[in-house]
Design a protein around this motif. Structure first.
Motif, PDB file in Angstrom:
ATOM      1  N   ILE A 138       6.479  75.083  41.606  1.00 23.64           N
ATOM      2  CA  ILE A 138       5.422  74.894  42.597  1.00 23.64           C
ATOM      3  C   ILE A 138       5.000  73.432  42.549  1.00 23.64           C
ATOM      4  N   ASP A 139       5.119  72.761  43.678  1.00 24.98           N
ATOM      5  CA  ASP A 139       4.715  71.360  43.777  1.00 24.98           C
ATOM      6  C   ASP A 139       3.290  71.310  44.307  1.00 24.98           C
ATOM      7  N   GLY A 140       2.335  71.058  43.413  1.00 24.81           N
ATOM      8  CA  GLY A 140       0.924  71.050  43.776  1.00 24.81           C
ATOM      9  C   GLY A 140       0.376  69.686  44.126  1.00 24.81           C
ATOM     10  N   ASN A 141       1.250  68.727  44.402  1.00 26.11           N
ATOM     11  CA  ASN A 141       0.792  67.384  44.762  1.00 26.11           C
ATOM     12  C   ASN A 141       0.246  67.393  46.191  1.00 26.11           C
ATOM     13  N   ASP A 142      -0.960  66.892  46.374  1.00 23.41           N
ATOM     14  CA  ASP A 142      -1.589  66.894  47.703  1.00 23.41           C
ATOM     15  C   ASP A 142      -1.504  65.534  48.390  1.00 23.41           C
ATOM     16  N   LYS A 143      -0.529  64.736  47.961  1.00 21.80           N
ATOM     17  CA  LYS A 143      -0.364  63.398  48.546  1.00 21.80           C
ATOM     18  C   LYS A 143       1.122  63.100  48.795  1.00 21.80           C
ATOM     19  N   GLY A 144       1.367  62.049  49.574  1.00 20.81           N
ATOM     20  CA  GLY A 144       2.716  61.519  49.751  1.00 20.81           C
ATOM     21  C   GLY A 144       3.709  62.498  50.355  1.00 20.81           C
ATOM     22  N   LEU A 145       4.954  62.430  49.863  1.00 21.73           N
ATOM     23  CA  LEU A 145       6.032  63.253  50.386  1.00 21.73           C
ATOM     24  C   LEU A 145       5.736  64.741  50.223  1.00 21.73           C
ATOM     25  N   SER A 146       5.136  65.118  49.102  1.00 20.45           N
ATOM     26  CA  SER A 146       4.814  66.526  48.848  1.00 20.45           C
ATOM     27  C   SER A 146       3.882  67.080  49.921  1.00 20.45           C
ATOM     28  N   LYS A 147       2.912  66.298  50.303  1.00 20.59           N
ATOM     29  CA  LYS A 147       1.966  66.704  51.345  1.00 20.59           C
ATOM     30  C   LYS A 147       2.674  66.891  52.681  1.00 20.59           C
ATOM     31  N   PHE A 150       4.804  70.133  52.634  1.00 26.69           N
ATOM     32  CA  PHE A 150       4.013  71.366  52.731  1.00 26.69           C
ATOM     33  C   PHE A 150       3.558  71.595  54.169  1.00 26.69           C
ATOM     34  N   ARG A 151       3.052  70.559  54.798  1.00 25.76           N
ATOM     35  CA  ARG A 151       2.594  70.686  56.192  1.00 25.76           C
ATOM     36  C   ARG A 151       3.750  71.094  57.110  1.00 25.76           C
ATOM     37  N   SER A 152       4.895  70.474  56.912  1.00 28.30           N
ATOM     38  CA  SER A 152       6.057  70.762  57.750  1.00 28.30           C
ATOM     39  C   SER A 152       6.514  72.208  57.594  1.00 28.30           C
ATOM     40  N   CYS A 153       6.611  72.679  56.349  1.00 32.01           N
ATOM     41  CA  CYS A 153       7.053  74.050  56.101  1.00 32.01           C
ATOM     42  C   CYS A 153       6.040  75.072  56.617  1.00 32.01           C
ATOM     43  N   PRO A 161       0.417  81.423  67.061  1.00 31.83           N
ATOM     44  CA  PRO A 161      -0.819  80.708  66.698  1.00 31.83           C
ATOM     45  C   PRO A 161      -1.312  81.042  65.290  1.00 31.83           C
ATOM     46  N   TYR A 162      -0.609  81.945  64.583  1.00 33.80           N
ATOM     47  CA  TYR A 162      -1.096  82.444  63.297  1.00 33.80           C
ATOM     48  C   TYR A 162      -0.401  81.739  62.131  1.00 33.80           C
ATOM     49  N   LEU A 163      -1.196  81.166  61.247  1.00 41.37           N
ATOM     50  CA  LEU A 163      -0.667  80.504  60.058  1.00 41.37           C
ATOM     51  C   LEU A 163      -0.379  81.527  58.972  1.00 41.37           C
ATOM     52  N   VAL A 164       0.647  81.274  58.167  1.00 40.90           N
ATOM     53  CA  VAL A 164       0.970  82.155  57.044  1.00 40.90           C
ATOM     54  C   VAL A 164       0.662  81.468  55.716  1.00 40.90           C
ATOM     55  N   SER A 165      -0.018  80.343  55.777  1.00 43.77           N
ATOM     56  CA  SER A 165      -0.429  79.642  54.550  1.00 43.77           C
ATOM     57  C   SER A 165      -1.637  78.769  54.862  1.00 43.77           C
ATOM     58  N   TYR A 219       9.816  76.521  50.376  1.00 42.99           N
ATOM     59  CA  TYR A 219      10.541  75.384  50.932  1.00 42.99           C
ATOM     60  C   TYR A 219      11.675  75.839  51.843  1.00 42.99           C
ATOM     61  N   ASN A 220      12.346  76.941  51.467  1.00 40.68           N
ATOM     62  CA  ASN A 220      13.554  77.356  52.191  1.00 40.68           C
ATOM     63  C   ASN A 220      13.320  78.480  53.191  1.00 40.68           C
ATOM     64  N   ALA A 221      12.082  78.702  53.584  1.00 38.05           N
ATOM     65  CA  ALA A 221      11.767  79.681  54.632  1.00 38.05           C
ATOM     66  C   ALA A 221      12.153  81.097  54.255  1.00 38.05           C
ATOM     67  N   SER A 222      12.202  81.429  52.969  1.00 45.79           N
ATOM     68  CA  SER A 222      12.599  82.768  52.549  1.00 45.79           C
ATOM     69  C   SER A 222      11.551  83.805  52.910  1.00 45.79           C
ATOM     70  N   PHE A 223      10.314  83.348  53.181  1.00 44.98           N
ATOM     71  CA  PHE A 223       9.266  84.289  53.574  1.00 44.98           C
ATOM     72  C   PHE A 223       9.667  85.052  54.834  1.00 44.98           C
ATOM     73  N   GLU A 224      10.424  84.383  55.700  1.00 44.17           N
ATOM     74  CA  GLU A 224      10.813  84.987  56.969  1.00 44.17           C
ATOM     75  C   GLU A 224      11.747  86.173  56.750  1.00 44.17           C
ATOM     76  N   SER A 225      12.414  86.216  55.603  1.00 42.47           N
ATOM     77  CA  SER A 225      13.326  87.316  55.327  1.00 42.47           C
ATOM     78  C   SER A 225      12.640  88.465  54.596  1.00 42.47           C
ATOM     79  N   GLY A 226      11.312  88.364  54.462  1.00 39.67           N
ATOM     80  CA  GLY A 226      10.554  89.453  53.857  1.00 39.67           C
ATOM     81  C   GLY A 226      10.288  89.272  52.388  1.00 39.67           C
ATOM     82  N   GLN A 227      10.677  88.175  51.803  1.00 38.85           N
ATOM     83  CA  GLN A 227      10.470  87.952  50.379  1.00 38.85           C
ATOM     84  C   GLN A 227       8.989  87.735  50.097  1.00 38.85           C
TER      85      GLN A 227
END
Length: 234
Positions: A138-147, A150-153, A161-165, A219-227
C-alpha cells in the motif's frame, strides 16, 4: 545545508537499505505480526464499527464538521500534528477525548499493488510504502507521483458519477477523518507504541455506497473483477 539535506534523505532511505536493516534488526521495537490470524479485533467487529461510522458520515449534514461527528461516534478525535517521535516531522495526535482500548484509531490509505505490479518509480524516496503479510503493498504517500496515480486509478474505476474510493485523504479536507494512518509513527525506546496495526480485507459484498469512504484503490483495476479490497487498520 547540504549535509542536513543528505542526513534527511538517509533517514528516509535507510529503512530500504539491507545492510542497515540487518545490523539494526536486534534493536527493532515494533510489534511483530507473523500471522494473518494475529488479530486484535475480529474482522466482523471491525467491519461493523466502520459500517456504523460510515452510516453516520452518509447521513450527516454537509455543514457539520466530520471531526465533531468523529468525536460524537468514537469519543475522540485524531488528526495530523507535530510528531514527538520524528524530529520536525508529522504524526497523528489525539486532539480531543481519550481512546479506549480496542478502538479503531485510523486507516492506512493508499494505492494497493500486487507483488507483480510496477512500483519502482513510486518507491524512490518514499517511506510510506507498507508491505502487507499477504504480499500486497500500500503506497500511502499523499504527494508527487503517488498522489497522481491514486487520483488516476480512482477516476478510472468510478461507476459513472459514483466513486469507489475516497480521494479526500490527498487533501487537508478529509471526507473520512480516519484516513490518517500512514502518518502514525513507529515506536522507539523512548516512546513505546500505543497503537498496533491490523490487516483486514473488505469483502466484495461491502456496501457499494460506503466505498467512497474507503481511501484505497487497486493499481491494476482488479476491483472491477469483483476482488475484495484490502485495508490496513491501525
Amino acid at each position: 545545508m547540504l549535509l542536513k539535506h543528505v542526513i534527511s534523505k538517509w533517514k528516509s532511505y535507510r529503512y530500504r537499505f539491507l545492510p542497515w536493516l540487518t545490523f539494526n534488526l536486534r534493536q527493532r521495537t515494533a510489534r511483530d505480526v507473523t500471522s494473518l490470524s494475529d488479530k486484535i479485533l475480529p474482522d466482523d467487529e471491525v467491519l461493523d464499527k466502520l459500517t456504523h461510522f460510515f452510516e453516520e458520515l452518509e447521513s450527516h449534514d454537509n455543514s457539520e464538521d466530520v471531526y465533531k461527528l468523529m468525536y460524537k461516534h468514537f469519543g475522540f478525535v485524531v488528526c495530523h500534528g507535530p510528531s514527538k517521535v520524528v524530529e520536525s516531522g508529522t504524526g497523528v495526535i489525539v486532539s480531543k477525548g481519550c481512546i479506549p482500548a480496542g478502538s479503531i484509531t485510523s486507516i492506512y490509505p493508499g494505492t494497493i499493488y500486487h507483488p507483480y505490479d510496477p512500483i519502482f518509480l513510486q518507491s524512490i524516496n518514499n517511506s510510506f510504502i507498507f508491505r502487507c503479510l499477504d504480499g500486497l503493498y500500500i503506497d500511502g504517500n499523499d504527494k508527487g507521483l503517488s498522489k497522481i496515480i491514486f487520483r488516476s486509478c480512482s477516476q478510472r474505476d468510478r461507476a459513472g458519477p459514483y466513486l469507489v474510493s475516497d480521494m479526500s485523504w490527498l487533501t487537508s479536507d478529509l471526507l473520512n477523518p480516519l484516513s490518517v494512518g500512514q502518518y502514525v509513527n513507529n515506536q522507539t525506546s523512548r516512546f513505546p507504541a500505543n497503537v498496533a496495526y491490523q490487516e483486514i480485507d473488505f469483502p466484495a459484498e461491502f456496501p457499494f455506497h460506503f466505498r467512497k469512504y474507503l481511501p484505497h484503490i487497486f493499481y491494476n483495476a482488479s476491483f472491477e473483477s469483483g476482488q475484495s479490497s484490502s485495508s490496513r487498520i491501525l
